[in-house]
Enzyme design. Structure first.
Site, PDB file in Angstrom:
ATOM      1  N   ASP A 189      -5.413 -13.681   9.181  1.00  8.21           N
ATOM      2  CA  ASP A 189      -4.314 -13.553   8.213  1.00  8.21           C
ATOM      3  C   ASP A 189      -3.114 -14.429   8.576  1.00  8.21           C
ATOM      4  O   ASP A 189      -1.966 -13.960   8.621  1.00  8.21           O
ATOM      5  CB  ASP A 189      -3.861 -12.090   8.105  1.00  8.21           C
ATOM      6  N   ASP A 244      -0.388 -12.272   1.917  1.00  9.64           N
ATOM      7  CA  ASP A 244      -1.068 -11.305   2.775  1.00  9.64           C
ATOM      8  C   ASP A 244      -1.284 -11.977   4.119  1.00  9.64           C
ATOM      9  O   ASP A 244      -2.399 -12.315   4.508  1.00  9.64           O
ATOM     10  CB  ASP A 244      -2.392 -10.887   2.135  1.00  9.64           C
ATOM     11  N   ASP A 293       2.265   2.123   3.347  1.00 13.33           N
ATOM     12  CA  ASP A 293       3.219   1.175   3.941  1.00 13.33           C
ATOM     13  C   ASP A 293       4.640   1.667   3.767  1.00 13.33           C
ATOM     14  O   ASP A 293       5.491   1.490   4.646  1.00 13.33           O
ATOM     15  CB  ASP A 293       3.143  -0.204   3.258  1.00 13.33           C
ATOM     16  N   ASP A 308      -4.398 -13.613  -2.751  1.00 14.59           N
ATOM     17  CA  ASP A 308      -3.735 -13.285  -1.492  1.00 14.59           C
ATOM     18  C   ASP A 308      -3.675 -14.567  -0.676  1.00 14.59           C
ATOM     19  O   ASP A 308      -4.705 -15.078  -0.218  1.00 14.59           O
ATOM     20  CB  ASP A 308      -4.498 -12.198  -0.738  1.00 14.59           C
ATOM     21  N   HIS A 354       0.862  -1.171   0.000  1.00 15.92           N
ATOM     22  CA  HIS A 354       0.000   0.000   0.000  1.00 15.92           C
ATOM     23  C   HIS A 354       0.904   1.229   0.000  1.00 15.92           C
ATOM     24  O   HIS A 354       2.027   1.187   0.526  1.00 15.92           O
ATOM     25  CB  HIS A 354      -0.864   0.084   1.261  1.00 15.92           C
ATOM     26  N   ASP A 382     -10.334 -11.267  10.612  1.00 12.15           N
ATOM     27  CA  ASP A 382      -9.202 -11.557   9.736  1.00 12.15           C
ATOM     28  C   ASP A 382      -7.970 -11.922  10.564  1.00 12.15           C
ATOM     29  O   ASP A 382      -7.302 -11.033  11.106  1.00 12.15           O
ATOM     30  CB  ASP A 382      -8.883 -10.296   8.909  1.00 12.15           C
TER      31      ASP A 382
END
Length: 439
Positions: A308, A338, A103, A295, A100, A306
């Site tokens: 992840d 991700d 980031d 992802d 992003h 999430d």
């Protein structure tokens, strides 16, 4: 350049008998499967946000991650993260990374200052990319963290926010072109609603479509030819997000004439939150011709958010690769991790171990999925199960010759309908057998 992963050498393939946590047991990048190397099949990517900016904070506690680059702050921290990132890319041998905009560089007091910060880091990344084998899989805009996006971005009730989001994506598309990104992702982190009592749902959906059409036009204007991806997610942080799952997103793209400009970037954990399996989401996108990228992570079905996690479930990676191979691969997409290490895995080396585990899991899934397809384990079962549609009244149905009159006439003369078992348990046992026996 400093050394941020000093305990880890370049990760090599050592085979399944290796006990080295920093070695691949199944991922052999140059091994050829079906005419393509594992590296080309899998197209692994490191996610910048979870790997280099996450600190382990959760709703119940402060950050736990001990990162050697965190001794810096501001732009110095952003520069140190670039150094750490390309060191890790090199040691893992990954072909891609993703980020992003926020980031890689901190926001300033104004959009102009923010873009200046971004330009400084982009110049640094470009220099590293000149001598690196790692390319940009995709970039995207963070339009969910800053409180200006409290009511959404492209779906915000405030036109000033819509304009700011457009300016941010404009810069993102310029960034994608500058760095040679193969894709650009739209993830609507807050593109949804909390309650319909204060929501003009049609206006918000229309505005989101207008926004995406503007992005398509601007990409053409500047000559960015990468693939556009939209990433579904059902909830969290909003009560209902407009791109809730693959089917809903495909319907939206089709309704607004965007299906020729976009494909889907599908995440395993988002499938879990939507109440689907990952392979379901992949197949829905594949059968619509809109599977673009993945992802790669996994969620915890016992938790409603999430998580992840790095993908280690071999059933999930095998069935995911089955769909991807049936899709003819991911084209210019890839498998982007991700995923984040657990709060308790707070040392820098854990980032290496986690990526090795995920890469091995998908490599194993690739080999098993390829063998399943080669042996037509499921294809022949499916073909036989639906064989009644290849002749007689079934063929009439498929080819559009049947109507209620002909179907009634057929039914009146066929009183004894015979069904055949689906043999679900047998098929799952076959999948187990392949998982255990494929070399």
């Amino acid at each position: 350049m400093g050394t941020y992963f000093e305990n880890v050498n370049k990760v090599a393939y050592e085979g399944k008998s290796s006990k080295n946590p920093s070695a691949f047991k199944y991922y052999n990048p140059e091994e050829v499967i079906g005419g393509k190397t594992m590296k080309d099949h899998l197209r692994f990517s490191v996610a910048y946000w979870h790997t280099f900016t996450a600190d382990g904070t959760d709703p119940f506690g402060a950050g736990t991650m001990e990162r050697p680059w965190d001794r810096f702050s501001g732009m110095d921290l952003a520069k140190a993260r670039v150094e750490a990132a390309f060191e890790l890319f090199e040691k893992l041998g990954v072909p891609f990374f993703a980020f992003h905009d926020r980031d890689i560089a901190p926001e300033g007091k104004t959009l102009s200052e923010t873009n200046e910060n971004l330009n400084t880091i982009l110049a640094m990344i470009k220099e590293y990319m000149k001598t690196s084998n790692t390319k940009l899989l995709w970039n995207t805009a963070n339009m969910f963290t800053n409180r200006r996006f409290v009511h959404g971005a492209a779906t915000a009730c405030n036109a000033d926010v819509f304009a700011y989001a457009a300016a941010q994506v404009k810069k993102g598309l310029e960034t994608a072109k500058e760095l040679g990104a193969e894709n650009y992702v739209f993830w609507g982190g807050r593109e949804g609603y909390e309650t319909l009592l204060n929501t003009d749902l049609k206006l918000e959906l229309d505005n989101m479509a207008r926004f995406l059409h503007m992005a398509v036009e601007y990409a053409k204007e500047i000559g960015f030819t990468g693939q556009f991806l939209i990433e579904p997610k059902p909830k969290e942080p909003t009560t209902h997000q407009y791109d809730t799952d693959a089917a809903t997103t495909i319907s939206f793209l089709t309704q607004y004439g965007l299906d020729e400009s976009f494909k889907l970037n599908l995440e395993a954990n988002h499938a879990t939150l939507a109440g689907h399996t990952f392979e379901h989401e992949l197949r829905v996108a594949r059968t619509s011709g809109l599977l673009g990228s993945v992802d790669a992570n996994q969620g915890n079905p016992l938790l409603g958010w999430d998580t992840d996690e790095f993908p280690t479930d071999l059933y999930a990676t095998t069935l995911a690769m089955y769909e991807i191979l049936q899709n003819g691969g991911l084209g210019c997409g890839g498998l982007n991790f991700d995923a984040k290490v657990r709060r308790t895995s707070f040392e820098p080396d854990d980032l290496v171990y986690a990526h090795v585990a995920g890469m091995d899991s998908f490599a194993r899934g690739l080999k098993v999925a390829y063998k399943l397809i080669e042996d037509r384990v499921f294809e022949d079962v499916i073909a036989e199960r639906y064989s009644s549609y290849t002749e007689g009244i079934g063929l009439d149905i498929v080819e559009g010759r049947a109507n209620f009159h002909t179907l009634e006439a057929h039914a009146l003369h066929h009183h004894n309908i015979q069904n055949v078992s689906g043999r679900s348990e047998h098929l799952k046992a076959m999948l187990n057998q392949y998982l255990l026996e494929v070399e």
